[in-house]
Every structure is written in C-alpha cells, then in structure tokens.
Scaffold this motif. Sequence first.
Motif, short mmCIF file in Angstrom:
data_model
loop_
_atom_site.label_atom_id
_atom_site.label_comp_id
_atom_site.label_asym_id
_atom_site.label_seq_id
_atom_site.Cartn_x
_atom_site.Cartn_y
_atom_site.Cartn_z
N LEU A 168 0.76 -1.17 0.02
CA LEU A 168 -0.03 0.15 -0.08
C LEU A 168 0.96 1.23 0.06
N GLU A 170 -0.67 4.64 -0.55
CA GLU A 170 -1.29 5.74 0.10
C GLU A 170 -2.74 5.26 0.01
N GLU A 171 -3.70 5.90 0.64
CA GLU A 171 -5.10 5.88 0.63
C GLU A 171 -5.73 7.12 0.71
N ARG A 172 -6.82 7.21 -0.07
CA ARG A 172 -7.60 8.75 0.19
C ARG A 172 -9.32 8.32 0.21
N ARG A 173 -9.85 8.91 1.24
CA ARG A 173 -11.21 8.71 1.45
C ARG A 173 -12.02 9.75 0.76
N VAL A 178 -13.00 4.33 -0.63
CA VAL A 178 -11.66 4.78 -0.30
C VAL A 178 -10.69 4.18 -1.27
N ARG A 180 -7.35 3.03 -2.77
CA ARG A 180 -5.92 2.84 -2.37
C ARG A 180 -5.00 2.67 -3.42
N LEU A 182 -1.72 0.96 -4.89
CA LEU A 182 -0.55 0.09 -4.50
C LEU A 182 0.68 -0.11 -5.43
#
Length: 185
Positions: A168, A170-173, A178, A180, A182
């Motif tokens: 992973l 980063e992730e953003r909501r 969500v 992600r 990768l």
Amino acid sequence: MRIIGGAHRGRALASVGKGDAAAHLRPTSDRVREALFNVLAGGYGDPVTDARVLDLFAGTGALGLEALSRGAATATFVESGRKALSLLRDNIGRCGAGEAARVFPLDARRPGSNPGAPHDLVFLDPPYGKGLGEAALAAALAGGWIAPDALIVWEESAPITPPEGLRLIEERRYGDTVIRFLGRG
C-alpha cells in the motif's frame, strides 16, 4: 455519468441511475473519478499517458474510458456480468474507443493467462465488502496481466489485504469510497 477530462470531456456515458444492485453495478461517481485522476496527474508523474490500462471488475468501463480520454494507449476491460457488459460495450461505442479497447468477458477472479503485454496502470473496483479484490489481484499477477512497475488503484469501502508482493502506497477517502494506491515491493 460522463467523461470528466481529456479528448472526450463531457461525453455522456450510459446511465445506470444509482447503480444496479442485482448486477452489482456501482459506478464510480464523477466527483470521485475526477479526484482520482487529479491525484494520478499530481502525485504519480502522469501514469496515464501512453499507459496500457487494465480495468478489473470494469462495470460500465468509466475508469478505463476516462484513462483513454486522457491519453492512455489501450484499455483492457475484464467483466463477467451480462448487464455490465452491455453497458460497457455501449460506452466504448459512445467514446469511439473501439480500436483502443479490448473486452474480456471473464470473471476477474479467474482471468487466466494474459494474451498480450502486461498493464502499467490497473483499476480495481470490485463489489464492496465481498473480498473479491484480493482474489482478482492475485490471479492477475499470476496470469501476467500486471507489469512489474504497475500502479494499482483499488476502490473498496472495506479494509483490504494486498496480495503478497504488493504494498500500500497511500489511501484517500471520498465519503464511503476509499481509493488505495498500491505498487510492487
């Protein structure tokens, strides 16, 4: 739904209303798609231009078609649902993307061996909360669908477990969605 940017900006896509629960269609909203492509352009050095895109659980094809509109070389769509395949083919026609688009009517969890070059940019938008993304990514990796330096964009509301060999970034909501990012490693 419409194409947000690029050569086909503003082009209307086939409507599914608020989605088709029976067909598990839940298209990525225009707002989320716009935010996603802004992140790709701003934080990942433009992975879209000239990319070979893989759209797993393609649904209506909005993510892959958006990438084609923004300069991707090709888009491969993997989808097994009859309703989704009909909408996907309609949308490919609406965007005049026939030459650059390939449709594989396959279960994304079992796509088999890739018959072409591996893909640089992968969109993964499985039905939420069913754990299908892990199986699809593992199968796509094993089948040679994903290039070693590919960027994978996974849309899922539930927690995920990246398959072995992926990490992973980063992730953003965005509300219930969500996104992600990768990569390998």
